[in-house]
Design an enzyme around this catalytic site. Sequence first.
Site, PDB file in Angstrom:
ATOM      1  N   GLY A 186       6.574  -1.648   6.300  1.00 29.72           N
ATOM      2  CA  GLY A 186       7.945  -2.124   6.365  1.00 29.72           C
ATOM      3  C   GLY A 186       8.901  -1.213   7.096  1.00 29.72           C
ATOM      4  N   CYS A 215       3.544   8.541   0.633  1.00 30.61           N
ATOM      5  CA  CYS A 215       3.991   7.661   1.711  1.00 30.61           C
ATOM      6  C   CYS A 215       4.242   6.283   1.103  1.00 30.61           C
ATOM      7  CB  CYS A 215       2.907   7.620   2.791  1.00 30.61           C
ATOM      8  SG  CYS A 215       3.313   6.519   4.143  1.00 30.61           S
ATOM      9  N   CYS A 239       6.203  -4.379  16.179  1.00 32.30           N
ATOM     10  CA  CYS A 239       5.730  -3.378  17.154  1.00 32.30           C
ATOM     11  C   CYS A 239       4.264  -3.670  17.476  1.00 32.30           C
ATOM     12  CB  CYS A 239       5.892  -1.962  16.597  1.00 32.30           C
ATOM     13  SG  CYS A 239       7.585  -1.622  16.074  1.00 32.30           S
ATOM     14  N   ASN A 250      -3.685   5.289  15.881  1.00 32.32           N
ATOM     15  CA  ASN A 250      -4.789   4.891  15.004  1.00 32.32           C
ATOM     16  C   ASN A 250      -5.220   3.494  15.423  1.00 32.32           C
ATOM     17  OD1 ASN A 250      -5.032   7.156  13.250  1.00 32.32           O
ATOM     18  ND2 ASN A 250      -3.047   6.588  12.398  1.00 32.32           N
ATOM     19  N   CYS A 289      -1.146   6.221   9.531  1.00 30.71           N
ATOM     20  CA  CYS A 289       0.018   5.537  10.096  1.00 30.71           C
ATOM     21  C   CYS A 289      -0.372   4.262  10.807  1.00 30.71           C
ATOM     22  CB  CYS A 289       0.677   6.406  11.161  1.00 30.71           C
ATOM     23  SG  CYS A 289       1.304   7.924  10.573  1.00 30.71           S
ATOM     24  N   CYS A 329       1.161  -1.698  15.842  1.00 33.00           N
ATOM     25  CA  CYS A 329       1.169  -1.449  14.393  1.00 33.00           C
ATOM     26  C   CYS A 329       0.523  -2.596  13.613  1.00 33.00           C
ATOM     27  CB  CYS A 329       2.610  -1.260  13.945  1.00 33.00           C
ATOM     28  SG  CYS A 329       2.801  -1.110  12.164  1.00 33.00           S
ATOM     29  N   CYS A 348       6.355  -6.519   7.775  1.00 31.36           N
ATOM     30  CA  CYS A 348       7.464  -5.978   8.564  1.00 31.36           C
ATOM     31  C   CYS A 348       7.855  -6.996   9.628  1.00 31.36           C
ATOM     32  CB  CYS A 348       7.055  -4.658   9.231  1.00 31.36           C
ATOM     33  SG  CYS A 348       8.428  -3.890  10.133  1.00 31.36           S
ATOM     34  N   GLU A 357       0.836  -1.195   0.000  1.00 30.79           N
ATOM     35  CA  GLU A 357       0.000   0.000   0.000  1.00 30.79           C
ATOM     36  C   GLU A 357       0.871   1.245   0.000  1.00 30.79           C
ATOM     37  OE1 GLU A 357      -3.854  -1.903   2.171  1.00 30.79           O
ATOM     38  OE2 GLU A 357      -2.556  -0.650   3.373  1.00 30.79           O
TER      39      GLU A 357
HETATM   40  N1  SAH Z   1       8.940   1.051  10.093  1.00 33.41           N
HETATM   41  C1  SAH Z   1       9.170   2.449  10.108  1.00 33.41           C
HETATM   42  C2  SAH Z   1       8.317   3.203   9.118  1.00 33.41           C
HETATM   43  C3  SAH Z   1       6.900   2.745   8.959  1.00 33.41           C
HETATM   44  S1  SAH Z   1       5.852   2.992  10.352  1.00 33.41           S
HETATM   45  C4  SAH Z   1       9.010   3.005  11.509  1.00 33.41           C
HETATM   46  O1  SAH Z   1       8.523   2.291  12.374  1.00 33.41           O
HETATM   47  O2  SAH Z   1       9.399   4.141  11.712  1.00 33.41           O
HETATM   48  C5  SAH Z   1       5.542   4.755  10.223  1.00 33.41           C
HETATM   49  C6  SAH Z   1       5.101   5.411  11.517  1.00 33.41           C
HETATM   50  O3  SAH Z   1       3.814   4.937  11.898  1.00 33.41           O
HETATM   51  C7  SAH Z   1       6.018   5.111  12.709  1.00 33.41           C
HETATM   52  O4  SAH Z   1       6.407   6.314  13.349  1.00 33.41           O
HETATM   53  C8  SAH Z   1       5.162   4.289  13.637  1.00 33.41           C
HETATM   54  O5  SAH Z   1       5.513   4.504  14.978  1.00 33.41           O
HETATM   55  C9  SAH Z   1       3.777   4.800  13.299  1.00 33.41           C
HETATM   56  N2  SAH Z   1       2.696   3.899  13.660  1.00 33.41           N
HETATM   57  C10 SAH Z   1       2.699   2.553  13.617  1.00 33.41           C
HETATM   58  N3  SAH Z   1       1.506   2.078  14.049  1.00 33.41           N
HETATM   59  C11 SAH Z   1       0.740   3.135  14.346  1.00 33.41           C
HETATM   60  C12 SAH Z   1      -0.605   3.289  14.809  1.00 33.41           C
HETATM   61  N4  SAH Z   1      -1.399   2.243  15.038  1.00 33.41           N
HETATM   62  N5  SAH Z   1      -1.069   4.542  15.007  1.00 33.41           N
HETATM   63  C13 SAH Z   1      -0.296   5.615  14.737  1.00 33.41           C
HETATM   64  N6  SAH Z   1       0.963   5.538  14.288  1.00 33.41           N
HETATM   65  C14 SAH Z   1       1.485   4.301  14.099  1.00 33.41           C
HETATM   66 FE1  SF4 Z   2       7.207  -1.224  13.809  1.00 32.41          FE
HETATM   67 FE2  SF4 Z   2       7.369   0.436  11.680  1.00 32.41          FE
HETATM   68 FE3  SF4 Z   2       7.393  -2.230  11.335  1.00 32.41          FE
HETATM   69 FE4  SF4 Z   2       5.150  -1.049  12.096  1.00 32.41          FE
HETATM   70  S1  SF4 Z   2       6.176  -0.757  10.149  1.00 32.41           S
HETATM   71  S2  SF4 Z   2       6.041  -2.968  12.957  1.00 32.41           S
HETATM   72  S3  SF4 Z   2       5.957   0.593  13.411  1.00 32.41           S
HETATM   73  S4  SF4 Z   2       8.923  -1.026  12.438  1.00 32.41           S
END
Ligand code: SAH
Ligand code: SF4
Length: 355
Positions: free
Chosen positions: A174, A117, A128, A307, A350, A131, A124, A101
């Site tokens: 990712g 974006c 986390c 989110n 995000c 996420c 990934c 996406e």
């Molecule tokens: N993997 C990288 C980039 C993709 S995630 C990273 O983690 O930085 C992009 C952003 O989305 C990150 O700052 C992450 O903390 C945030 N993010 C992930 N899950 C989220 C959620 N459920 N609500 C809001 N932001 C989120």
């Molecule tokens: Fe963590 Fe970014 Fe991967 Fe989501 S996309 S699991 S926030 S590293």
Amino acid sequence: MSGTAGNPWDAPAPEGEGRPSAYGLLPEDLAEAPGSRPEHVFARLQRPWTWREEGPCLARPAREWLAEHFDCGLPERVESHPSEDGATKVVLRLRDGERIEAVHMPRDVRNPRVTLCLSSQVGCAMGCTFCATGAMGIRRNLSAGEIVGQVVALIRALGPVQPHAITLVFMGMGEPLHNLDNVHRAIRILNHPGGLNISTRRITVSTSGLVPAIERLALMRPRPWLALSLNATTDEARSRVMPVNRVWSLARLRAALDAWGLAPGEKFLLEYVLLAGENDTPEDADRLADWLGELRTGHNINLIRMNEHPASSFRQPPEASLQAFLDRLKERGCFVTVRKSRGRDVQGACGQLLK
Ligand code: SAH
Ligand code: SF4
């Protein structure tokens, strides 16, 4: 860390079958194109507003040579979800059938500037817990051609026609620093003056904190801006929500920022997703300011509302907690803004990107 056999975080290589993508080529890879200068072929491939209906507008010998040696297909747009706020989440199908996406976010109706974006992997590995992409696990890395292909496909479908109006953020699916070689090659291509010529000041790579890859990227040229997803202020809490912290702690991360060596005018972006009851107290705000320490002028903090989605039980804190957090950071002299999440109503915001 990638490349170590048996490491559970290893990302499978990009799909390798068939011809390489034409969008992963630099002008020097096009030296053998018959009848056209390599710079011309490169410019045509990279600038979709010069295309005809069927694709890049090239003389027949060059077109046939390209088709014989390379895959000239773009990732295919299989779904388009326009949001009420003007953003469009696009689902793209790759050659092997995997889906990624990307989100197209115009500044506003009168302003042609657009932020794209981008995804760097299918899924990934970082896991986390807040996420949606993390809940998918890792399927594979994207190739440089697939990363550039996202940009060309989005511009072709949705604009803009002015290359100077494009900002890129690697904040889709990712962990870009878990696929650093392909992401960096894509950045070289996207930054190339003969192609889209997107300035490194308008390319941001966001990482969960892979310290060795941050250290490598610090020395690479062209070098994009760095965003760090901090999301907690003690090692205990950060390791709970971001498993990567069990390997590279907050102190290691902070040392990696010191070693980066900010260029004049450059700043670090710090992303902080507020998770109710986990990382949202004024004491957290204080610890965040302490952690920043001497980085007084070299940062911008982005507070992000969680989110909510079915793959995580975290909830966003009440607005009053967000406000108190924000005020505390400002009192401590931090530069802080609250991120306006785009595309929420189409699950394009995000951390909501999920196949
Ligand atoms: N993997 C990288 C980039 C993709 S995630 C990273 O983690 O930085 C992009 C952003 O989305 C990150 O700052 C992450 O903390 C945030 N993010 C992930 N899950 C989220 C959620 N459920 N609500 C809001 N932001 C989120
Ligand atoms: Fe963590 Fe970014 Fe991967 Fe989501 S996309 S699991 S926030 S590293």
